[in-house]
Design an enzyme around this catalytic site. Structure first.
Site, PDB file in Angstrom:
ATOM      1  N   CYS A 225       0.812  -1.225   0.000  1.00 52.88           N
ATOM      2  CA  CYS A 225       0.000   0.000   0.000  1.00 52.88           C
ATOM      3  C   CYS A 225       0.840   1.267   0.000  1.00 52.88           C
ATOM      4  CB  CYS A 225      -0.938   0.006   1.204  1.00 52.88           C
ATOM      5  SG  CYS A 225      -0.096   0.081   2.798  1.00 52.88           S
TER       6      CYS A 225
ATOM      7  N   CYS B  42     -20.870 -38.345  -3.347  1.00 49.75           N
ATOM      8  CA  CYS B  42     -19.902 -38.988  -2.451  1.00 49.75           C
ATOM      9  C   CYS B  42     -18.640 -38.143  -2.283  1.00 49.75           C
ATOM     10  CB  CYS B  42     -19.539 -40.376  -2.990  1.00 49.75           C
ATOM     11  SG  CYS B  42     -18.319 -41.244  -1.977  1.00 49.75           S
TER      12      CYS B  42
ATOM     13  N   CYS C 291     -15.015 -47.636  -4.352  1.00 47.82           N
ATOM     14  CA  CYS C 291     -15.102 -46.618  -3.304  1.00 47.82           C
ATOM     15  C   CYS C 291     -15.523 -47.284  -1.995  1.00 47.82           C
ATOM     16  CB  CYS C 291     -16.100 -45.526  -3.702  1.00 47.82           C
ATOM     17  SG  CYS C 291     -16.298 -44.248  -2.440  1.00 47.82           S
TER      18      CYS C 291
ATOM     19  N   CYS D  14     -19.200 -45.316  -0.831  1.00 43.12           N
ATOM     20  CA  CYS D  14     -20.468 -45.557  -1.532  1.00 43.12           C
ATOM     21  C   CYS D  14     -20.474 -46.860  -2.323  1.00 43.12           C
ATOM     22  CB  CYS D  14     -20.794 -44.387  -2.449  1.00 43.12           C
ATOM     23  SG  CYS D  14     -19.643 -44.196  -3.830  1.00 43.12           S
TER      24      CYS D  14
ATOM     25  N   CYS E 217     -13.600 -46.991 -13.331  1.00 40.17           N
ATOM     26  CA  CYS E 217     -12.278 -47.102 -13.951  1.00 40.17           C
ATOM     27  C   CYS E 217     -11.389 -45.975 -13.447  1.00 40.17           C
ATOM     28  CB  CYS E 217     -12.410 -47.055 -15.474  1.00 40.17           C
ATOM     29  SG  CYS E 217     -10.831 -46.984 -16.350  1.00 40.17           S
TER      30      CYS E 217
ATOM     31  N   CYS F 196     -10.679 -47.765 -22.615  1.00 40.25           N
ATOM     32  CA  CYS F 196     -11.408 -46.547 -22.238  1.00 40.25           C
ATOM     33  C   CYS F 196     -11.879 -45.845 -23.499  1.00 40.25           C
ATOM     34  CB  CYS F 196     -10.510 -45.610 -21.432  1.00 40.25           C
ATOM     35  SG  CYS F 196     -10.014 -46.271 -19.835  1.00 40.25           S
TER      36      CYS F 196
ATOM     37  N   CYS G 168     -21.429 -16.015 -11.136  1.00 42.93           N
ATOM     38  CA  CYS G 168     -21.428 -16.087 -12.589  1.00 42.93           C
ATOM     39  C   CYS G 168     -21.361 -17.529 -13.080  1.00 42.93           C
ATOM     40  CB  CYS G 168     -20.236 -15.290 -13.114  1.00 42.93           C
ATOM     41  SG  CYS G 168     -20.134 -15.208 -14.900  1.00 42.93           S
TER      42      CYS G 168
END
EC number: 2.3.2.31
Length: 293
Positions: A23, A116, A135, A138, A143, A156, A199
């Site tokens: 400042c 989760c 997991c 949950c 993958c 994939c 936004c």
């Protein structure tokens, strides 16, 4: 009623003021804070606001010295940050640190379920190859590479849009939430992003990719935010029409100013180019001349 405490002249002389680089104000030493790592000094108020801004915006977890010319390029330590900010801001800072640690750790990944968001451990021997991840919270099986449902003996699907793995889409492991789901993934780098409010034009802090929160369409080249004038995202930007017009006016003004500056400077550039080329040719010719013996 309080009165100002009288301080003798010699006492003031022994208590010099220190200048803050942020400042540019001058304060007594007790109102200044020194960064331990680089010994740069700033007023406590400026440094506090600087740290709080970076944490709230989530720009970085390693908070560097605010002096861009800092010779040691120091960083604030966690105990220094904790002394400056409120408890809830410090909690957010630790959360950002943890998220970055998981992101950089090849043996850990986030559960892709929007309900989760747990951290899952990968097998250390196969962190590079796609593997089944289950997991523990949950029980979702997915993958490790593409975050889709586990697909044994299949590659994939690189060509599948990432939007199919996001909250609100028809994925086998995501709940069919609406477009206002609080957590989504960046369409480019797949990092999880949480939107509290504000936004709909989002920027990923990890890869700096700009996109629409609702449809995940890229906004990297949409400087005027035309995307929110048509289609399903029309009028969903989250700002008033006046603020959008003002934003577009500023963008057009910047481009127009740059073009005008280039137009004004072009004659000078054309005049200066021959002189620059002549000087370069002369210098190169001087370098080619043999040294006198």
């Amino acid at each position: 009623m309080t009165t100002a405490r009288y301080r003798p002249t010699w006492d003031l002389a022994l208590d010099p003021l220190v200048s803050c680089k942020l400042c540019l104000g001058e304060f007594p030493l007790e109102q200044m804070t020194t960064i331990t790592q680089c010994q740069c000094v700033f007023c406590t108020m400026c440094l506090k606001q600087y740290v709080e801004l970076l944490i709230k915006e989530g720009f970085e977890t390693a908070i560097s010295c605010p002096d861009s010319a800092c010779p040691k390029r120091g960083h604030l330590q966690e105990n220094e940050i904790e002394c400056m900010v409120a408890t809830e801001i410090m909690q957010r800072y630790r959360k950002l640190q943890f998220e970055k640690e998981v992101l950089l750790d090849p043996s850990r990944t986030w559960c892709p379920s929007s309900t989760c968001q747990a951290v899952c451990q990968l097998k250390e021997s196969d962190t590079v190859l796609p593997q089944l991840v289950r997991c523990s919270v949950c029980t979702l099986e997915f993958c490790s590479a593409c975050k889709a449902s586990w697909h044994p003996d299949q590659d994939c699907q690189e060509n599948v849009p990432i939007t199919s793995f996001l909250p609100g889409e028809s994925s086998s492991f995501f709940k069919a939430d609406d477009d206002d789901a609080p957590i989504k993934r960046c369409p480019k780098c797949k990092v999880y992003i949480e939107r509290d409010e504000g936004c709909a034009q989002m920027m990923c802090k990890n890869c700096k990719h700009a996109f629409c929160w609702y449809c995940l369409e890229s906004l990297d080249d949409d400087f005027l935010l035309i995307h929110y004038d048509k289609g399903p995202c029309r009028n969903k930007l989250g700002h008033s029409r006046a603020s959008v017009i003002w934003h577009r006016t500023q963008v057009v003004g910047i481009f127009a100013g740059f073009g005008l500056l280039l137009l004004v400077a072009s004659p000078f550039l054309l005049l200066a180019t021959p002189f620059v080329l002549c000087c370069k040719c002369k210098c190169s010719k001087g370098d080619d001349d043999p040294l006198p013996t």
